[in-house]
Design an enzyme around this catalytic site. Sequence first.
Site, PDB file in Angstrom:
ATOM      1  N   LYS A 148       0.845  -1.200   0.000  1.00 24.05           N
ATOM      2  CA  LYS A 148       0.000   0.000   0.000  1.00 24.05           C
ATOM      3  C   LYS A 148       0.874   1.241   0.000  1.00 24.05           C
ATOM      4  O   LYS A 148       1.518   1.546   0.988  1.00 24.05           O
ATOM      5  CB  LYS A 148      -0.933   0.053   1.214  1.00 24.05           C
ATOM      6  CG  LYS A 148      -2.003   1.137   0.991  1.00 24.05           C
ATOM      7  CD  LYS A 148      -2.706   1.603   2.241  1.00 24.05           C
ATOM      8  CE  LYS A 148      -1.966   2.680   2.980  1.00 24.05           C
ATOM      9  NZ  LYS A 148      -1.820   3.955   2.237  1.00 24.05           N
ATOM     10  N   GLY A 196      -4.505   3.762  -1.501  1.00 27.71           N
ATOM     11  CA  GLY A 196      -5.655   4.135  -0.677  1.00 27.71           C
ATOM     12  C   GLY A 196      -5.205   4.727   0.643  1.00 27.71           C
ATOM     13  O   GLY A 196      -4.018   5.021   0.829  1.00 27.71           O
ATOM     14  N   GLY A 233      -4.891   5.132   4.932  1.00 26.11           N
ATOM     15  CA  GLY A 233      -4.402   4.311   6.027  1.00 26.11           C
ATOM     16  C   GLY A 233      -5.484   3.575   6.782  1.00 26.11           C
ATOM     17  O   GLY A 233      -5.404   2.366   6.996  1.00 26.11           O
ATOM     18  N   GLU A 285      -8.376   2.817   5.845  1.00 25.51           N
ATOM     19  CA  GLU A 285      -9.186   1.914   5.018  1.00 25.51           C
ATOM     20  C   GLU A 285      -8.309   0.779   4.477  1.00 25.51           C
ATOM     21  O   GLU A 285      -8.277  -0.307   5.051  1.00 25.51           O
ATOM     22  CB  GLU A 285      -9.841   2.694   3.875  1.00 25.51           C
ATOM     23  CG  GLU A 285     -10.847   3.731   4.375  1.00 25.51           C
ATOM     24  CD  GLU A 285     -11.287   4.714   3.307  1.00 25.51           C
ATOM     25  OE1 GLU A 285     -11.940   5.700   3.666  1.00 25.51           O
ATOM     26  OE2 GLU A 285     -10.968   4.501   2.114  1.00 25.51           O
ATOM     27  N   GLY A 341      -5.083   0.474   4.474  1.00 28.37           N
ATOM     28  CA  GLY A 341      -4.015   0.099   5.415  1.00 28.37           C
ATOM     29  C   GLY A 341      -4.534  -0.823   6.501  1.00 28.37           C
ATOM     30  O   GLY A 341      -3.953  -1.880   6.788  1.00 28.37           O
ATOM     31  N   GLU A 356      10.000   0.745  10.572  1.00 33.83           N
ATOM     32  CA  GLU A 356      11.003   1.799  10.485  1.00 33.83           C
ATOM     33  C   GLU A 356      10.247   3.092  10.733  1.00 33.83           C
ATOM     34  O   GLU A 356       9.396   3.478   9.932  1.00 33.83           O
ATOM     35  CB  GLU A 356      11.687   1.760   9.122  1.00 33.83           C
ATOM     36  CG  GLU A 356      12.995   2.498   9.126  1.00 33.83           C
ATOM     37  CD  GLU A 356      12.836   3.901   8.626  1.00 33.83           C
ATOM     38  OE1 GLU A 356      12.721   4.814   9.479  1.00 33.83           O
ATOM     39  OE2 GLU A 356      12.784   4.090   7.407  1.00 33.83           O
ATOM     40  N   CYS A 398      13.200  10.637   7.959  1.00 31.10           N
ATOM     41  CA  CYS A 398      13.282  10.065   9.310  1.00 31.10           C
ATOM     42  C   CYS A 398      14.709  10.089   9.816  1.00 31.10           C
ATOM     43  O   CYS A 398      14.934  10.098  11.011  1.00 31.10           O
ATOM     44  CB  CYS A 398      12.750   8.639   9.292  1.00 31.10           C
ATOM     45  SG  CYS A 398      13.507   7.646   7.999  1.00 31.10           S
ATOM     46  N   GLU A 413       9.675  15.012  16.323  1.00 33.70           N
ATOM     47  CA  GLU A 413       9.986  14.977  14.901  1.00 33.70           C
ATOM     48  C   GLU A 413       9.115  15.997  14.174  1.00 33.70           C
ATOM     49  O   GLU A 413       7.891  15.911  14.234  1.00 33.70           O
ATOM     50  CB  GLU A 413       9.741  13.575  14.346  1.00 33.70           C
ATOM     51  CG  GLU A 413      10.170  13.446  12.908  1.00 33.70           C
ATOM     52  CD  GLU A 413      10.057  12.018  12.380  1.00 33.70           C
ATOM     53  OE1 GLU A 413      11.055  11.504  11.880  1.00 33.70           O
ATOM     54  OE2 GLU A 413       8.959  11.438  12.466  1.00 33.70           O
TER      55      GLU A 413
HETATM   56  P1  NAI Z   1       1.616   7.938   8.783  1.00 35.33           P
HETATM   57  O1  NAI Z   1       2.402   7.042   9.676  1.00 35.33           O
HETATM   58  O2  NAI Z   1       0.204   8.242   9.157  1.00 35.33           O
HETATM   59  O3  NAI Z   1       1.588   7.311   7.295  1.00 35.33           O
HETATM   60  C1  NAI Z   1       2.452   6.312   6.821  1.00 35.33           C
HETATM   61  C2  NAI Z   1       1.651   5.200   6.120  1.00 35.33           C
HETATM   62  O4  NAI Z   1       0.810   4.550   7.072  1.00 35.33           O
HETATM   63  C3  NAI Z   1       0.723   5.685   5.003  1.00 35.33           C
HETATM   64  O5  NAI Z   1       0.750   4.762   3.933  1.00 35.33           O
HETATM   65  C4  NAI Z   1      -0.646   5.686   5.662  1.00 35.33           C
HETATM   66  O6  NAI Z   1      -1.697   5.527   4.760  1.00 35.33           O
HETATM   67  C5  NAI Z   1      -0.523   4.469   6.569  1.00 35.33           C
HETATM   68  N1  NAI Z   1      -1.456   4.448   7.715  1.00 35.33           N
HETATM   69  C6  NAI Z   1      -1.923   5.488   8.453  1.00 35.33           C
HETATM   70  N2  NAI Z   1      -2.780   5.065   9.401  1.00 35.33           N
HETATM   71  C7  NAI Z   1      -2.853   3.713   9.279  1.00 35.33           C
HETATM   72  C8  NAI Z   1      -3.580   2.695   9.972  1.00 35.33           C
HETATM   73  N3  NAI Z   1      -4.383   2.988  10.976  1.00 35.33           N
HETATM   74  N4  NAI Z   1      -3.413   1.410   9.572  1.00 35.33           N
HETATM   75  C9  NAI Z   1      -2.590   1.097   8.561  1.00 35.33           C
HETATM   76  N5  NAI Z   1      -1.895   2.018   7.870  1.00 35.33           N
HETATM   77  C10 NAI Z   1      -2.013   3.309   8.213  1.00 35.33           C
HETATM   78  O7  NAI Z   1       2.442   9.286   8.629  1.00 35.33           O
HETATM   79  P2  NAI Z   1       1.915  10.758   8.167  1.00 35.33           P
HETATM   80  O8  NAI Z   1       0.628  11.088   8.861  1.00 35.33           O
HETATM   81  O9  NAI Z   1       1.949  10.808   6.698  1.00 35.33           O
HETATM   82  O10 NAI Z   1       3.058  11.698   8.749  1.00 35.33           O
HETATM   83  C11 NAI Z   1       3.019  12.151  10.096  1.00 35.33           C
HETATM   84  C12 NAI Z   1       4.403  12.196  10.663  1.00 35.33           C
HETATM   85  O11 NAI Z   1       4.954  10.878  10.690  1.00 35.33           O
HETATM   86  C13 NAI Z   1       5.415  13.006   9.896  1.00 35.33           C
HETATM   87  O12 NAI Z   1       5.339  14.365  10.186  1.00 35.33           O
HETATM   88  C14 NAI Z   1       6.695  12.389  10.366  1.00 35.33           C
HETATM   89  O13 NAI Z   1       7.042  12.931  11.619  1.00 35.33           O
HETATM   90  C15 NAI Z   1       6.369  10.921  10.535  1.00 35.33           C
HETATM   91  N6  NAI Z   1       6.762  10.138   9.361  1.00 35.33           N
HETATM   92  C16 NAI Z   1       7.881   9.357   9.417  1.00 35.33           C
HETATM   93  C17 NAI Z   1       8.322   8.681   8.298  1.00 35.33           C
HETATM   94  C18 NAI Z   1       9.524   7.829   8.317  1.00 35.33           C
HETATM   95  O14 NAI Z   1      10.189   7.707   7.293  1.00 35.33           O
HETATM   96  N7  NAI Z   1       9.852   7.167   9.392  1.00 35.33           N
HETATM   97  C19 NAI Z   1       7.646   8.802   7.007  1.00 35.33           C
HETATM   98  C20 NAI Z   1       6.423   9.570   7.069  1.00 35.33           C
HETATM   99  C21 NAI Z   1       6.036  10.213   8.204  1.00 35.33           C
END
Ligand code: NAI
Length: 484
Positions: free
Chosen positions: A172, A202, A204, A206, A208, A246, A281, A380
Amino acid sequence: MFDSHYLPLINGEFTAFTEETFPATDATTGERLAVITRSGAAEVDAAVAAAKAAFPAWSATPAAERAKLLLKVADWLEENTERLVRIDAHDIGRTVFELPQDYRQAIGQYRFFASAISTHDGWNNVTPGGWAIAKREPLGVVGAIIPWNVPAIMVSFKLAPALAAGNTVVLKPDENASLSTLELAKYLAEIFPAGVVNVVPGFGEEAGAALTGNPDVAKLAFTGSTEVGRIIAHAGASRLVPVTLELGGKSPNIVFPDIDDIDAVVDNVTFAATFCNGQSCLAGTRLFLHDDIYDTFMEKLVTAFRSIRVGSPLDPETRLGSVVSPKQGERVLKYIETGKAEAKLITGGERVEVPGHEAGWFIAPTIFETTNDSTIAQEEIFGPVLSVIRWNDFDTMIEQANDIRYGLASGVYTSNLRNAMRTADRLQAGQVWVNQYVNLVDGSPFGGYKESGLGREVAKETLDAYTQLKSVMLAEQVPPPFYV
Ligand code: NAI
Ligand code: MG
């Protein structure tokens, strides 16, 4: 450059059960680039069923044959880099200057795992009168969920080891960065047997959540926020499937007073905090700067931050584009406001307008002078914002560098070997760079301590996380019971 409508890749076909879509928007103009099917449980379940059905044949395919296809993916990415870079630049606002490196990194991963798998196929040895074989077997269907900041790299980190090891995959992509992955999906559909790789774009909560909850998924691999990482870990725990994560970071970048090329270190430290428009990150976002060189270094650092060229991500001269979305832009600005209240703003600290790209969230490269316990030093931010912390006592500095919930990466700049070694030894981080930053070499393990995650990617050890061991004991003939 774009199709008008992108569909999920399920069992070798671009197809969906729903008519619902979401837009892919240009990060800096707000223009609609395409619409993407909004996958829900029906698409995810069909993709998992396809991956499950494809698993027996794919896992029985000789590793060398699987490797051949990964090498083709690498070649295809190499041939299409320029086009995909432009797609990402529009979709996520990253610069065309920087993105080719993402593709080099991704290409390296497909080639690395295509080779590494040939050395990973278990071992055997002779026991008295027989053989003991430890055989590595793939796990089954891997559910992979990735973020938006470095799409090409994230896809490679998940697909290359999972497929090399003989697993099938349902991937995803992030709702903010699906386009280059869906373009790649067209090629994957051409070369892989149906069902081996499935892509379900799609949201997260849904797609995810449907993926993490599907009982036929045998392993979960996630990159993203620590908060969602915890949700994924719970899902894995409740079904007893292994999880690799990660997650976030707030990495210390430590400058000793004995550095011999201050300008080179200033450049490196600047890059460490601002590459990827600050949305990485592993960014070096806490700069520990020694008292003895503090003022001289800070002056040069401010000059370096102010000379970063902010502009259209499509202009080859641009070094800082826009953050990915209005939501992320607002998040970064909110942290900047917190910083203004609790710390000293040195430069930046505002949204910048770029003519013709008014919808973009360009954030001026920002430096705060602060202490390690402030909010902006602890959390972060994911924007080009650096917290500078003064130090003079080594033990106190190390204690502060480690006083954080994360532990992904770190940097140390010194011309003294002893300083380098004792710092590397004491930092609680999965990655320590000495006199450099952001150098991820294929084969060197990458992953986090503490709340930055579980498991390691990029390396041969990664294949352990995509396989399980089976112990097979063979005897020449049936021995009497209880023999030793
Ligand atoms: P996020 O963790 O919400 O999104 C990452 C992925 O997880 C996306 O594909 C999203 O659709 C999916 N996701 C979200 N909720 C989910 C759920 N309940 N079940 C399954 N999958 C789910 O990150 P977001 O909101 O885009 O960014 C927020 C903060 O997270 C950023 O400001 C940053 O601090 C951190 N982040 C860290 C990353 C890294 O490389 N470690 C990458 C992206 C964000
Ligand atoms: Mg976009």
